[in-house]
Design an enzyme around this catalytic site. Structure first.
Site, PDB file in Angstrom:
ATOM      1  N   ASN A 130       0.797  -1.224   0.000  1.00 38.37           N
ATOM      2  CA  ASN A 130       0.000   0.000   0.000  1.00 38.37           C
ATOM      3  C   ASN A 130       0.831   1.277   0.000  1.00 38.37           C
ATOM      4  O   ASN A 130       0.333   2.331  -0.359  1.00 38.37           O
ATOM      5  CB  ASN A 130      -0.970   0.015   1.191  1.00 38.37           C
ATOM      6  CG  ASN A 130      -0.320  -0.410   2.476  1.00 38.37           C
ATOM      7  OD1 ASN A 130       0.307  -1.465   2.544  1.00 38.37           O
ATOM      8  ND2 ASN A 130      -0.449   0.399   3.500  1.00 38.37           N
ATOM      9  N   ALA A 179     -13.807  -2.432   0.142  1.00 40.94           N
ATOM     10  CA  ALA A 179     -14.573  -1.793  -0.938  1.00 40.94           C
ATOM     11  C   ALA A 179     -14.058  -0.404  -1.302  1.00 40.94           C
ATOM     12  O   ALA A 179     -14.080  -0.009  -2.462  1.00 40.94           O
ATOM     13  CB  ALA A 179     -16.047  -1.701  -0.524  1.00 40.94           C
ATOM     14  N   HIS A 180     -13.562   0.338  -0.299  1.00 32.64           N
ATOM     15  CA  HIS A 180     -13.249   1.740  -0.587  1.00 32.64           C
ATOM     16  C   HIS A 180     -12.016   1.917  -1.453  1.00 32.64           C
ATOM     17  O   HIS A 180     -11.736   3.012  -1.923  1.00 32.64           O
ATOM     18  CB  HIS A 180     -13.172   2.577   0.704  1.00 32.64           C
ATOM     19  CG  HIS A 180     -12.025   2.280   1.595  1.00 32.64           C
ATOM     20  ND1 HIS A 180     -10.942   3.106   1.717  1.00 32.64           N
ATOM     21  CD2 HIS A 180     -11.796   1.247   2.435  1.00 32.64           C
ATOM     22  CE1 HIS A 180     -10.103   2.597   2.598  1.00 32.64           C
ATOM     23  NE2 HIS A 180     -10.594   1.472   3.046  1.00 32.64           N
ATOM     24  N   THR A 216     -25.578  -8.902  11.941  1.00 34.08           N
ATOM     25  CA  THR A 216     -26.440  -8.568  10.801  1.00 34.08           C
ATOM     26  C   THR A 216     -25.624  -7.833   9.743  1.00 34.08           C
ATOM     27  O   THR A 216     -24.864  -6.919  10.069  1.00 34.08           O
ATOM     28  CB  THR A 216     -27.620  -7.692  11.281  1.00 34.08           C
ATOM     29  OG1 THR A 216     -28.300  -8.430  12.297  1.00 34.08           O
ATOM     30  CG2 THR A 216     -28.569  -7.362  10.148  1.00 34.08           C
ATOM     31  N   CYS A 302       4.279  12.177  12.379  1.00 34.05           N
ATOM     32  CA  CYS A 302       4.787  12.830  13.585  1.00 34.05           C
ATOM     33  C   CYS A 302       3.736  12.717  14.688  1.00 34.05           C
ATOM     34  O   CYS A 302       2.637  13.240  14.555  1.00 34.05           O
ATOM     35  CB  CYS A 302       5.087  14.286  13.277  1.00 34.05           C
ATOM     36  SG  CYS A 302       6.099  15.035  14.519  1.00 34.05           S
TER      37      CYS A 302
END
Ligand code: PLP
Length: 355
Positions: A130, A179-180, A216, A302
């Site tokens: 990433n 998903a994002h 759920t 920082c």
């Protein structure tokens, strides 16, 4: 998602009309995920995102893996949802062994093989990093792990949508998504599981998601995730166009400012550019760029006056002062030539001014 929020209020575990309608939405989303990565519907467990999906895989191996196996091997560049989580598993008696990467961030397969033995329970190697975008030799690593009888987890969060991702081709036991990262909503993702791999969730409850994840389901979020997967299937990112734009930007920055790329542009995600601007404080660069509508991230943070260097940059051997000059630039599917020209002009001006 708006339609589901307004009308899809049924609980997918209920047998009445609104419940069945919500169940249909889940089924549709599951089909879209399964089609995108070529697996079966029964192999997809929806979660609250990549962190939970990685955790679910780790707990599954811990709780249901073979009792005589104790070792967990992780690469040194995993996301904290894996690297921090396995540190916790040492408290539960697991032996955690890290495996180094080279200076471009690729897993050292020889070192990986050396660490594998018949007591290895699980290995975790992400598909693409990433921070620097380097793509890992997953097929080879998964095959080695399986030869040793170990389970294999791949964090696919950053890779989905940017390189082809196929569960059967890559051959891991667990593959996590969020998903994002593909233009879906935040707070939803999934774990895809090879048939036969152990599944166990420490959170007991209603046994939703085929017993793999109690609670759920987030129906509107899952609907959005399904739609994002569908959009990726029918309208994928033009990887070559994005790669060319990224390489053009890298070239300009290198020529005009002496910046140098970090990671592996050839074997990396097409949209990710990790770059060091020697002598330029990354935080100052970020703030100045932000004021001009250019949103970047740094490789060090920082906290209360102390600078914390990213473990990923440390793992590839980047010098500490260079880690403080490191910036990650990400392109999106819609990034245009004009966007890149604008980004280059902001960066050139800002770097010069800060120096
Ligand atoms: N893994 C990787 C590689 C990531 O980049 C992220 C988030 O940025 C995650 C896992 C965590 O995903 P989430 O924020 O959906 O829990």
């Amino acid at each position: 998602m708006q339609q589901v929020l307004q009308n899809g209020w049924g609980n997918p575990s209920s047998g009445h009309g609104p419940g069945l309608a919500a169940r249909e939405i889940l089924d549709g989303a599951r089909k879209s995920v399964a089609r995108l990565i070529q697996c079966d519907l029964s192999q997809v467990i929806f979660t609250s995102g990549g962190t939970e999906a990685n955790g679910l895989a780790l707990w599954s191996a811990h709780l249901k893996g073979p009792a005589h196996k104790n070792r967990i091997i992780v690469s040194t560049i995993e996301h904290p949802s894996v690297s921090e989580a396995v540190t916790f598993f040492t408290r539960l008696g697991r032996e955690v062994v890290t495996c180094p990467v080279d200076d471009k961030g690729a897993l050292d397969l020889k070192q990986f093989e050396k660490r594998l033995d018949d007591r290895t329970l699980l290995c975790a190697v992400m598909l693409a990093n990433n921070e620097i975008g380097t793509i890992q030799p997953i097929q080879e690593a998964a095959a080695l792990a399986h030869q040793a009888g170990a389970l294999f987890l791949t964090d696919g969060v950053q890779a989905l949508g940017k390189i082809p991702v196929s569960l059967p081709e890559l051959g891991m036991d667990y593959l996590s998504f969020s998903a994002h990262k593909i233009y879906g909503p935040k707070g939803v993702g999934c774990l895809c599981i090879r048939r036969g791999a152990p599944v166990a969730n420490p959170l007991k409850g209603g046994g939703q998601e085929g017993g793999g994840r109690s609670g759920t389901e987030n129906v509107p979020g899952i609907a959005g995730f399904g739609e994002a997967c569908h959009q990726l299937s029918v309208n994928p990112m033009d990887h070559e166009r994005i790669r060319m734009l990224r390489d053009g930007l890298a070239g300009t920055l290198q020529k005009e400012t002496g910046a140098f790329p970090v990671g592996d542009l050839d074997n990396g995600l097409p949209n990710t550019l990790g770059v060091v601007f020697p002598g330029v404080d990354a935080q100052a660069l970020l703030m100045s760029a932000n004021r001009q509508g250019l949103y970047l991230s740094a490789g060090s943070a920082c906290h209360s006056g102390k600078t914390k260097i990213s473990p990923v940059l440390h793992a590839i051997g980047l010098r500490a002062e260079h880690a403080q000059n490191f910036v990650r630039i990400s392109l999106g599917a819609a990034t245009s030539e004009q966007d890149i020209q604008y980004a280059a002009s902001v960066l050139l001006e800002t770097v010069q001014r800060l120096r």
